[in-house]
Enzyme design. Sequence first.
Site, short mmCIF file in Angstrom:
data_model
loop_
_atom_site.label_atom_id
_atom_site.label_comp_id
_atom_site.label_asym_id
_atom_site.label_seq_id
_atom_site.Cartn_x
_atom_site.Cartn_y
_atom_site.Cartn_z
N CYS A 126 0.73 -1.20 -0.04
CA CYS A 126 0.15 -0.08 0.01
C CYS A 126 1.04 1.15 0.01
O CYS A 126 1.50 1.51 -0.98
CB CYS A 126 -1.13 -0.12 1.22
SG CYS A 126 -1.85 -1.43 1.33
N ASP A 172 -10.12 -2.87 -6.17
CA ASP A 172 -9.13 -1.90 -5.82
C ASP A 172 -9.31 -0.55 -6.34
O ASP A 172 -9.21 -0.36 -7.33
CB ASP A 172 -7.80 -2.15 -5.82
CG ASP A 172 -6.71 -1.63 -5.09
OD1 ASP A 172 -7.04 -0.37 -4.70
OD2 ASP A 172 -5.73 -2.18 -4.98
N HIS A 205 -8.05 -4.18 -1.90
CA HIS A 205 -7.00 -3.56 -1.68
C HIS A 205 -6.53 -3.98 0.01
O HIS A 205 -7.36 -4.11 0.88
CB HIS A 205 -7.15 -2.25 -1.81
CG HIS A 205 -5.89 -1.22 -1.31
ND1 HIS A 205 -5.02 -0.90 -2.34
CD2 HIS A 205 -5.47 -0.71 -0.19
CE1 HIS A 205 -4.15 -0.21 -1.75
NE2 HIS A 205 -4.40 -0.04 -0.30
#
Length: 238
Positions: A126, A172, A205
């Site tokens: 991330c 995502d 995500h």
Amino acid sequence: MSGPQCCANPPTLNPTTGVGHVENLGGLNTYVNGSPHSKLAVLLVSDVYGYEAPNLRKLADKIAAAGFYVAVPDFLHGDPYVPNAGRTLQDWIKDHGTDKAFEDAKPVIQAIKSKGITAIGAAGFCWGAKVGVQLAKREFIQAAVLLHPSFVTVDDIKTVEVPTAVLGAEFDQISPPALLKQFEEVLTAKSEVDGYVKIFPKVSHGWTVRYNVEDKSAVKCAEEAHQNMLEWFAKYVN
């Protein structure tokens, strides 16, 4: 470019998680594990929740068990993001720029090399993926893995000089499959650099480090990504 998915499923931080230990490495508190005699290392760059996240430390231990010396520095300087604590993610990011973390990573890498390490891989999750792609130069590391990247751009991918794998999620909003396909096109065009892009179906995500350990399906998806990452490092960090 950051949004709710960046903060979904926050971990319960635990400084005692893992079988490794914390030491100062390049000026940062760093969770380390693995044989001090290994010539190969992996640097893990956390998401916004930092280096005390249990799933991240478990992954570090798994990589160490595969023969690597593993370092997970506290690039957040003891200030991980805390949801619903009066500070928005955008405000937190202003105080925790990835450019600063990239600069902080340089002395960490030097400290790792001073231990006799001859090859280093870096994986960023991330927020940390932006740091990972900035490190993807021959002078720093030998291979990179970017997992559900938050701020990585096509221009970033154009600059990589070492084998780079991108592991992304079908669901995502931050790094959607369409963007990852652009990454793949750039990497494919860079004949001098090996690249790999994989989009995992039915995951969101953050799935590689912020999964529910009680959810067998989520664990299986995360472990598949972990195995892909290990295979990438086994191939190129040697």
